[in-house]
Design an enzyme around this catalytic site. Sequence first.
Site, PDB file in Angstrom:
ATOM      1  N   PHE A 108     -11.640  -5.615 -20.997  1.00 40.10           N
ATOM      2  CA  PHE A 108     -11.474  -4.159 -20.962  1.00 40.10           C
ATOM      3  C   PHE A 108     -11.094  -3.548 -22.301  1.00 40.10           C
ATOM      4  O   PHE A 108     -10.338  -2.563 -22.359  1.00 40.10           O
ATOM      5  CB  PHE A 108     -10.439  -3.763 -19.902  1.00 40.10           C
ATOM      6  N   CYS A 109     -11.616  -4.097 -23.396  1.00 32.10           N
ATOM      7  CA  CYS A 109     -11.322  -3.567 -24.737  1.00 32.10           C
ATOM      8  C   CYS A 109      -9.817  -3.472 -24.988  1.00 32.10           C
ATOM      9  O   CYS A 109      -9.349  -2.609 -25.733  1.00 32.10           O
ATOM     10  CB  CYS A 109     -11.983  -2.203 -24.945  1.00 32.10           C
ATOM     11  N   ALA A 110      -9.093  -4.379 -24.346  1.00 31.81           N
ATOM     12  CA  ALA A 110      -7.655  -4.514 -24.585  1.00 31.81           C
ATOM     13  C   ALA A 110      -7.345  -5.997 -24.487  1.00 31.81           C
ATOM     14  O   ALA A 110      -6.572  -6.438 -23.646  1.00 31.81           O
ATOM     15  CB  ALA A 110      -6.854  -3.707 -23.568  1.00 31.81           C
TER      16      ALA A 110
END
Length: 398
Positions: A348-350
């Site tokens: 999730f781009c984290a």
Amino acid sequence: MVSVLSPAEVKLPDGSSTDFANLDIAATAPCLDVVAAAVADLLPWYGSVHRGAGALAQRSTREYEQARETLYEHLGCGPRDTVVFTRNTTDALNLLAHVLPPGTTVVTFDVEHHANLLPWRSPVRIGTPRSPDEAVARLDEALRRLSGPVLVAVTAASNVTGELWPIRRLAEVAHRHGARIAIDAAQLAPHAPVDMTALGADYVALSGHKVYAPFGAGVLAGRADWLDAAPPYLAGGGATAAVSGDFAVRWHDGPARHEAGTPNLVGAVALATACRALAGADLSTEDHLVARLRAGIAALPHVEELRLFDASAPRVGIVSFAVLGRDPEELSTRLGRDHAIGVRTGLFCAHPLTRRLLQEATHRLDPAAEAPGAAIRASLGIGTREEHVDRLLGVLSE
């Protein structure tokens, strides 16, 4: 009542059809019907913005600047603030990084989305807090050791856990130490009002495609002084007030300084229309659906929710989880193919935060088990129904 555009039916492998359960709204929200109508109404008048005296150019310019005014009011901007249209939240935060005065220290937490983790040069990254109170205390401690211009950059709602961060309290701490605060509101804006004055924010960034306006526009709103003092984010037509014969350039002040080139008129109008619609929408059913989904996941012995704060912490309609003993990619493919359920699989781009929470969630399920390489995220919003939540829980219970 607002509603979204969605496919009428999705074919399943057995030949039957069902409606699509879109539980991937946090990635890209579907288009509101009023947004589609506004864009359709605009397209016959589509023309150059700030260029030309004809009817198309005049109408397009008026619509574009009216969209800016709508965002200015919707976000609770004050007299010292401005609104710059960007492509998305990532673009907006990179613009803010570009205009920071020399010597500015950026302070952020190590759990941010990449859009708020990567643009800053040599930031001070605060370690992971496990409660809103700890986040406030850690920020206060970090700011005590700093001098000179400081910008605090923090998310309002996590795109991994959906948990709300104590923005107003963090802003009070930042201002007490003479710092400014920028809010990544990408995941808050679809679910709750984003009022800069009420939050105490100096800057707010958000994306149209998160707020049911999927036409490639975003916003950086906030204090104009840093924006007006910095060189343009992009050099080119529209940002220039004058270029002399020896190529000396005088740049515009205001939003035009950082909006070089032909702007995204359709995206700006779509974003403004969506914000007006959300301001009057009743989103209260979302709380019931989130509680139903979380309770259903908690009842499954092989599924564990990812969370950073206490289980009772307030949140928006985002729930990520680990499934013991199942490949997440295979499971999400099956959800989509066999049950017409759309979810998100990944980090999730984290990446740092999601990997850490995956390990913790897997350990709670089975201390000896190896954490999967990805989590599954179900995100709710306008158009989500109780049956969609129950359909997902039914598959997970198998």
